[in-house]
Every structure is written in C-alpha cells, then in structure tokens.
Motif scaffolding. Structure first.
Motif, PDB file in Angstrom:
ATOM      1  N   GLN A   8      25.394  48.904  43.890  1.00 27.75           N
ATOM      2  CA  GLN A   8      26.324  47.881  42.944  1.00 27.75           C
ATOM      3  C   GLN A   8      25.390  46.908  42.710  1.00 27.75           C
ATOM      4  O   GLN A   8      25.409  45.405  43.124  1.00 27.75           O
TER       5      GLN A   8
ATOM      6  N   GLU B 196      29.203  41.917  43.947  1.00 30.03           N
ATOM      7  CA  GLU B 196      30.211  41.952  44.189  1.00 30.03           C
ATOM      8  C   GLU B 196      31.925  41.770  43.062  1.00 30.03           C
ATOM      9  O   GLU B 196      31.286  40.460  42.784  1.00 30.03           O
ATOM     10  N   ARG B 197      32.738  42.284  43.134  1.00 27.58           N
ATOM     11  CA  ARG B 197      33.752  41.962  42.237  1.00 27.58           C
ATOM     12  C   ARG B 197      34.616  40.845  43.733  1.00 27.58           C
ATOM     13  O   ARG B 197      35.048  41.408  44.533  1.00 27.58           O
TER      14      ARG B 197
ATOM     15  N   LEU C  29      32.123  47.080  40.864  1.00 28.25           N
ATOM     16  CA  LEU C  29      31.326  47.459  39.095  1.00 28.25           C
ATOM     17  C   LEU C  29      31.781  48.733  38.511  1.00 28.25           C
ATOM     18  O   LEU C  29      30.699  49.089  39.189  1.00 28.25           O
TER      19      LEU C  29
ATOM     20  N   TRP D  37      31.449  47.568  33.217  1.00 28.12           N
ATOM     21  CA  TRP D  37      31.061  45.463  33.882  1.00 28.12           C
ATOM     22  C   TRP D  37      29.737  45.362  33.817  1.00 28.12           C
ATOM     23  O   TRP D  37      29.640  43.812  33.746  1.00 28.12           O
TER      24      TRP D  37
ATOM     25  N   HIS E 286      28.310  41.933  32.572  1.00 28.45           N
ATOM     26  CA  HIS E 286      27.159  40.732  32.634  1.00 28.45           C
ATOM     27  C   HIS E 286      26.583  40.632  31.489  1.00 28.45           C
ATOM     28  O   HIS E 286      25.809  39.515  31.914  1.00 28.45           O
TER      29      HIS E 286
ATOM     30  N   ASP F 211      28.957  34.973  36.369  1.00 32.09           N
ATOM     31  CA  ASP F 211      29.474  35.117  37.664  1.00 32.09           C
ATOM     32  C   ASP F 211      31.139  35.319  37.469  1.00 32.09           C
ATOM     33  O   ASP F 211      31.864  35.296  37.504  1.00 32.09           O
TER      34      ASP F 211
ATOM     35  N   THR G  30      32.465  37.571  39.545  1.00 30.24           N
ATOM     36  CA  THR G  30      32.150  38.569  40.647  1.00 30.24           C
ATOM     37  C   THR G  30      31.545  37.837  41.025  1.00 30.24           C
ATOM     38  O   THR G  30      30.864  36.483  40.624  1.00 30.24           O
TER      39      THR G  30
END
Length: 149
Positions: free
Chosen positions: A79, A92-93, A99, A103, A107, A137, A142
C-alpha cells in the motif's frame, strides 16, 4: 452526534507526513524517469522492427510508466510506492479496505489532473486538513499515514 474515534484519528500517524510525501514523490518521480528511459530505448528498437510505427508511443511513455508504477505499488500489498516505503509512509482507505491497482491508478490520475488544471497550489489543501489530506485524497477517501510498524 459525533463519529466514533478510529485508529486513523491518532495524531502520531500524521507527524511529518507532508515533508515525507514530498521526498517520496521526488524519489518515485526519479524512478519513473529512469524506467521511462529504459522503455524509450525499447521503443526505439521496437520502432526499427515496426518501420517507425512504435515511435508513436514516445509521447505516452512517461505517463504510462508512471501510471503502471503507481497502480501496482499503491495498489499492491505494501500500500505504498517504493519512495513512500523508504520514507515510512503508506496509504489507507477510510473505509478500511485495501487499495487495489485500480484505486492506485485513480489516485495518480486525480493527482496529475488536479495539478494540471488547478496548479500545484491545490496541494496546499493538506495544510488545512486534520489528516494532512490533499484534494485527491479527499475525493477518494484515502489518507497517507506514517507506517509505524
């Protein structure tokens, strides 16, 4: 009604995150540039084999290498990109799910889109958010935190 406290509300997770993100970005950008040079050499020889047709790819090399790099590092098991790992960060989500490569790619696309259309000043949002989140984010739900393990 207040939302319950979570592990992501711990202030220690955000100490030095912004400066670490900058250095991680510089490291990752450099890695992508080197990988793009290697890909450029491959495209050169592929262009000879295809009578120049592959040379049409030159303009897309850097964005494609960067997108694949980010998708599979942010969306991978760690991650984090290699630069983020070196500087002790991970993403982190907010919903707790990991993720995936989609994702990670999203991003990256939102980061560059925001910077192209709204200038890098869009990143200043992170100075005013509790969790040091940038605009992309916030849009993706995230957060980048210190990897304190």
């Amino acid at each position: 009604m207040e939302r319950p406290q979570t592990r992501l509300d711990e202030p220690a997770l955000y100490d030095g995150v912004l400066s670490r993100r900058v250095f991680a970005f510089i490291f990752d950008w450099t890695v992508v540039a080197v990988l793009s040079l290697v890909a450029g050499v491959l495209v050169f020889f592929l262009g000879i084999l295809t009578l120049g047709l592959a040379w049409l790819l030159y303009g897309a090399i850097f964005p494609l290498v960067g997108l694949v790099y980010t998708a599979f590092t942010l969306g991978g098991s760690s991650q984090a990109t290699p630069g983020m790992q070196i500087f002790g960060l991970k993403i982190e989500r907010l919903d707790g799910k990991p993720l995936d490569p989609l994702w990670g790619a999203l991003h990256s696309v939102l980061f560059w889109t925001g910077n192209i259309f709204l200038t890098p000043f869009i990143l200043l949002i992170a100075l005013f958010t509790n969790r040091k989140q940038t605009g992309h984010d916030l849009l993706l739900g995230t957060v980048v935190v210190r990897n304190l393990r």
